[in-house]
Design an enzyme around this catalytic site. Structure first.
Site, PDB file in Angstrom:
ATOM      1  N   ASP A 228     -45.406  86.914 -38.440  1.00 50.90           N
ATOM      2  CA  ASP A 228     -46.795  86.610 -37.609  1.00 50.90           C
ATOM      3  C   ASP A 228     -47.277  87.867 -36.131  1.00 50.90           C
ATOM      4  OD1 ASP A 228     -47.644  85.530 -34.840  1.00 50.90           O
ATOM      5  OD2 ASP A 228     -45.561  83.878 -34.492  1.00 50.90           O
TER       6      ASP A 228
ATOM      7  N   HIS B 144     -48.239  82.866 -37.834  1.00 52.76           N
ATOM      8  CA  HIS B 144     -48.003  81.433 -36.678  1.00 52.76           C
ATOM      9  C   HIS B 144     -48.196  79.946 -36.782  1.00 52.76           C
ATOM     10  CE1 HIS B 144     -47.430  81.494 -32.259  1.00 52.76           C
ATOM     11  NE2 HIS B 144     -48.504  80.782 -32.127  1.00 52.76           N
TER      12      HIS B 144
ATOM     13  N   SER C 127     -44.376  77.139 -30.095  1.00 51.51           N
ATOM     14  CA  SER C 127     -45.216  78.319 -29.084  1.00 51.51           C
ATOM     15  C   SER C 127     -44.619  78.016 -27.647  1.00 51.51           C
ATOM     16  CB  SER C 127     -46.613  78.274 -29.522  1.00 51.51           C
ATOM     17  OG  SER C 127     -47.667  79.536 -29.027  1.00 51.51           O
TER      18      SER C 127
END
Length: 449
Positions: free
Chosen positions: A166, A193, A109
């Site tokens: 996601d 995610h 991320s």
């Protein structure tokens, strides 16, 4: 010997959480192939000092609460870039850590984009690049200001992984990051995610890293720092100039013929169309997606005998803050951030298009919008914005003069005088709210936080 990977955790995590929880299954699978060494990001989060971020966000983007992180992500996705607070400190930290001797990078991320930034910075400094990079749920759009990718893809073997479901960082944003790397490998797992947990997905990572254990084939040497300085920065924005500088910039743009109060005759739409056709455009305005929405908007206003003021062409405005500065420099009054009519295109859970309009200093309430239009309602991608509205992001007007059908929902707090980009980033319009409401059928609702 196993690869030594520098692991960069995600926003709202820390090294311990990432190793012991988020990447636990991956670490087991990598035994004998790679060893992860995670470090903590330097910036504690406002709602929990034990959790960290590689950078934080200004109060204009985020209120610092855990429950609004999804809204933060949705807001960022509509921007080409944003100003990260503390990024340079983090980049210096990982550069120092990298000197301890690592073979590659694994980032998740926010840590994935920092990992990509590290790769770019090593090349810019003429230092040996990583042997490999595994970037999970990273994003190439928007680009944090201060991250400068070279003009050519980075010659570093990379694997980019994202979740097909996601709703935090969509696939297109991760795919954009992959384009920064030469011959990038990609893989989508079926989840959301998170670092993938299933054996089939983890095997993709293992196989990729095993290929990095082999003696590397001859590859182009990294560009020296002097050469990479010529690379073009991507989606970065210089500090806003002062009013005098903007006034000087405005003088370089030819004045639009229809600037000022306009009263087109409703009974003569042909004359309105002819006036649009005679408009002199800048080369950048003629570039795709073109001037179609601007021309449809002018025709729509002409048919409604609408009164409005127009300013332009002027320096392109990509953000609401830019627009305030440019409009004030152009001599307009009644210009504040609150008077900006910010238009945002959403895709509803039912697959329809929702065109939302709110004051530029307000934040869209995803909780309220999703309560009305379904949990899966999301921000449109840049490509979708161009296809549906015929505009670049930042140029979408509050009146739906678009090639595709949309539903327009306006927040109740829109002020009495509104200013907005009118289908082009280089032209602005101003009108009263009463006039705005008379042009089209609109739905009014409470849609802000």
């Amino acid at each position: 010997m196993a690869l030594r990977l520098l692991a960069l955790h995600g926003f709202g995590q820390n090294a311990e959480v990432f190793i012991q929880k988020r990447a636990k299954e991956l670490i087991r699978k990598l035994k004998g192939t790679a060893v992860l060494h995670a470090i903590d990001a330097p910036h504690p989060l406002p709602y929990d000092a034990n959790l960290r971020g590689w950078w934080l966000y200004g109060s204009d983007l985020w209120d610092g609460k855990a429950e609004t992180i999804q809204a933060l992500a949705d807001t960022l996705l509509q921007r080409p870039s944003f100003r990260p607070e503390g990024l340079q400190e983090s980049l210096s930290l990982v550069l120092t850590e990298w000197e301890k001797g690592y073979d590659g990078i694994l980032g998740f991320s926010q840590g994935a984009i920092l990992g990509a930034a590290l790769c770019a910075e090593l090349q810019r400094k003429g230092l040996p690049p990583p042997r490999c990079a595994v970037l999970i749920s990273g994003f190439g759009k928007p680009v944090p200001e201060g991250v400068i990718f070279p003009s050519r893809p980075l010659p570093i073997p990379s694997l980019h992984i994202w979740g097909a479901e996601d709703d935090h960082i969509p696939a297109w944003a991760s795919e954009a990051l992959a384009t920064r790397f030469e011959a990038a490998k990609t893989h989508a797992h079926g989840g959301q995610h998170f670092v993938p947990q299933k054996a089939a997905d983890l095997n993709v990572v293992v196989d990729f890293l095993k290929s990095s254990l082999d003696p590397p084939a001859a590859s182009p040497k990294p560009e020296k720092a002097a050469a990479t300085k010529a690379g073009l920065p991507v989606s970065t924005r210089a500090p806003l100039p002062g009013l005098e500088e903007l006034k000087n910039a405005l003088s370089a743009y030819p004045p639009v013929k229809s600037c000022g109060q306009v009263h087109p005759p409703a009974a003569q739409p042909a004359e309105t169309a002819a006036a649009v056709e005679s408009t002199s455009y800048l080369p950048e305005e003629l570039a795709p997606p073109g001037t179609g929405t601007y021309e449809r908007l002018k025709a729509l206003l002409g048919a409604a005998s609408a009164e409005f003021s127009e300013l332009g062409p002027h320096p392109p405005c990509r953000t609401s803050e830019d627009s305030v500065q440019v409009r004030l420099a152009g001599g307009w009054s009644d210009v504040t951030l609150h008077s900006g009519a910010k238009a945002m295109l959403l895709r509803t859970a039912a697959g329809t298009w929702l065109h939302t309009v709110l004051p530029a200093d307000c934040k869209l309430s995803w909780k309220k919008v999703r309560a009305l239009h379904g949990k899966g309602t999301r921000m449109a991608t840049e490509e979708e914005v161009a296809a549906v509205t015929g505009c670049l992001p930042g140029a979408v007007p509050p009146l739906a003069a678009f090639p595709e059908k949309v539903m327009t929902v306006v927040d109740n707090t829109l002020p009495e005088t509104i200013n907005f980009n009118c289908g082009l980033r280089t032209r602005s319009m101003q009108m009263t709210r009463k006039m705005f409401e008379s042009v089209q059928d609109l739905v009014f609702a409470d849609i802000i936080d």
